[in-house]
Scaffold this active site. Structure first.
Site, short mmCIF file in Angstrom:
data_model
loop_
_atom_site.label_atom_id
_atom_site.label_comp_id
_atom_site.label_asym_id
_atom_site.label_seq_id
_atom_site.Cartn_x
_atom_site.Cartn_y
_atom_site.Cartn_z
N ASP A 30 35.10 30.16 62.15
CA ASP A 30 36.28 30.71 62.81
C ASP A 30 37.30 29.59 62.99
O ASP A 30 36.96 28.46 63.34
CB ASP A 30 35.90 31.32 64.16
CG ASP A 30 37.00 32.22 64.70
OD1 ASP A 30 36.76 33.44 64.78
OD2 ASP A 30 38.09 31.72 65.05
N GLN A 93 39.76 43.34 68.76
CA GLN A 93 39.79 43.19 67.29
C GLN A 93 41.22 42.89 66.84
O GLN A 93 42.16 43.63 67.18
CB GLN A 93 39.28 44.46 66.59
CG GLN A 93 39.15 44.28 65.08
CD GLN A 93 38.57 45.50 64.37
OE1 GLN A 93 38.41 46.57 64.95
NE2 GLN A 93 38.27 45.32 63.08
N SER A 94 41.38 41.81 66.11
CA SER A 94 42.71 41.42 65.64
C SER A 94 42.80 41.41 64.11
O SER A 94 43.89 41.40 63.55
CB SER A 94 43.09 40.03 66.17
OG SER A 94 42.17 39.06 65.75
N HIS A 99 34.05 42.13 60.70
CA HIS A 99 33.54 40.76 60.79
C HIS A 99 32.60 40.66 61.99
O HIS A 99 32.90 41.13 63.08
CB HIS A 99 34.67 39.73 60.89
CG HIS A 99 35.68 40.05 61.95
ND1 HIS A 99 36.65 41.01 61.77
CD2 HIS A 99 35.88 39.53 63.18
CE1 HIS A 99 37.41 41.07 62.85
NE2 HIS A 99 36.96 40.19 63.73
N LEU A 100 31.49 40.03 61.72
CA LEU A 100 30.47 39.80 62.75
C LEU A 100 30.63 38.37 63.24
O LEU A 100 30.53 37.42 62.47
CB LEU A 100 29.09 40.00 62.12
CG LEU A 100 27.87 39.81 63.02
CD1 LEU A 100 27.88 40.77 64.19
CD2 LEU A 100 26.59 40.00 62.19
P1 AMP Z 1 38.65 39.54 66.17
O1 AMP Z 1 39.60 39.15 67.29
O2 AMP Z 1 37.33 40.06 66.64
O3 AMP Z 1 39.33 40.48 65.20
O4 AMP Z 1 38.32 38.20 65.40
C1 AMP Z 1 39.18 37.64 64.46
C2 AMP Z 1 38.82 36.20 64.38
O5 AMP Z 1 39.37 35.67 63.20
C3 AMP Z 1 39.37 35.35 65.54
O6 AMP Z 1 38.28 34.75 66.23
C4 AMP Z 1 40.26 34.33 64.84
O7 AMP Z 1 40.18 33.06 65.43
C5 AMP Z 1 39.69 34.33 63.44
N1 AMP Z 1 40.61 33.94 62.39
C6 AMP Z 1 41.89 34.33 62.22
N2 AMP Z 1 42.40 33.79 61.09
C7 AMP Z 1 41.41 33.04 60.55
C8 AMP Z 1 41.32 32.23 59.38
N3 AMP Z 1 42.33 32.08 58.51
N4 AMP Z 1 40.15 31.58 59.13
C9 AMP Z 1 39.11 31.72 59.97
N5 AMP Z 1 39.14 32.48 61.09
C10 AMP Z 1 40.27 33.13 61.38
#
Ligand code: AMP
Length: 113
Positions: A30, A93-94, A99-100
């Site tokens: 991450d 979720q963003s 993704h796990l």
């Molecule tokens: P979520 O908020 O559950 O959707 O998790 C999305 C995750 O993706 C967050 O923890 C972000 O820090 C991570 N993230 C966003 N962009 C990237 C990237 N380019 N490489 C790795 N992790 C990322």
């Protein structure tokens, strides 16, 4: 999907620190780690969330969990780790490609925030 960040990482079009791959999954660190080990395990194919993946490709859903467990073992946290699947913006979720989250290496409180 053309505009999906994690599809681009799977394709190698956007760089990521990949730590493990399998036939159906890719695991990478991450960008904003919330624990000493914070790895995201994603299916190679695009599904918006965990339930859609479980319905559309149950074996990939299982492989997601097995991959996370293998990474936890590799990083020395075989017995103490957390797996998180945020579903929906209200739950945090963003990125809308399943993704796990694998979190390990520090005390993890309950309930989560
Ligand atoms: P979520 O908020 O559950 O959707 O998790 C999305 C995750 O993706 C967050 O923890 C972000 O820090 C991570 N993230 C966003 N962009 C990237 C990237 N380019 N490489 C790795 N992790 C990322």
């Amino acid at each position: 999907m053309d505009d999906c960040l994690f599809c681009k990482i799977v394709a190698g079009d956007i760089p990521a620190e990949v730590v493990h791959t399998t036939e159906r999954t890719v695991a990478f660190r991450d960008l904003a780690p919330q624990a000493p080990t914070h790895v995201l395990v994603v299916p190679r194919d695009h599904y918006a969330n965990a339930a859609e993946l479980a319905t559309g490709d149950p074996e990939a859903m299982a492989e997601l969990v097995r991959t996370a467990a293998a990474v936890a073992v590799a990083e020395g946290y075989a017995d103490d780790y957390r797996l998180v699947l945020n579903t929906g913006a209200g739950a945090g979720q963003s990125v809308f490609h399943t993704h796990l989250h694998l979190l390990a290496g520090r005390a993890l409180g309950w309930p989560p925030g």
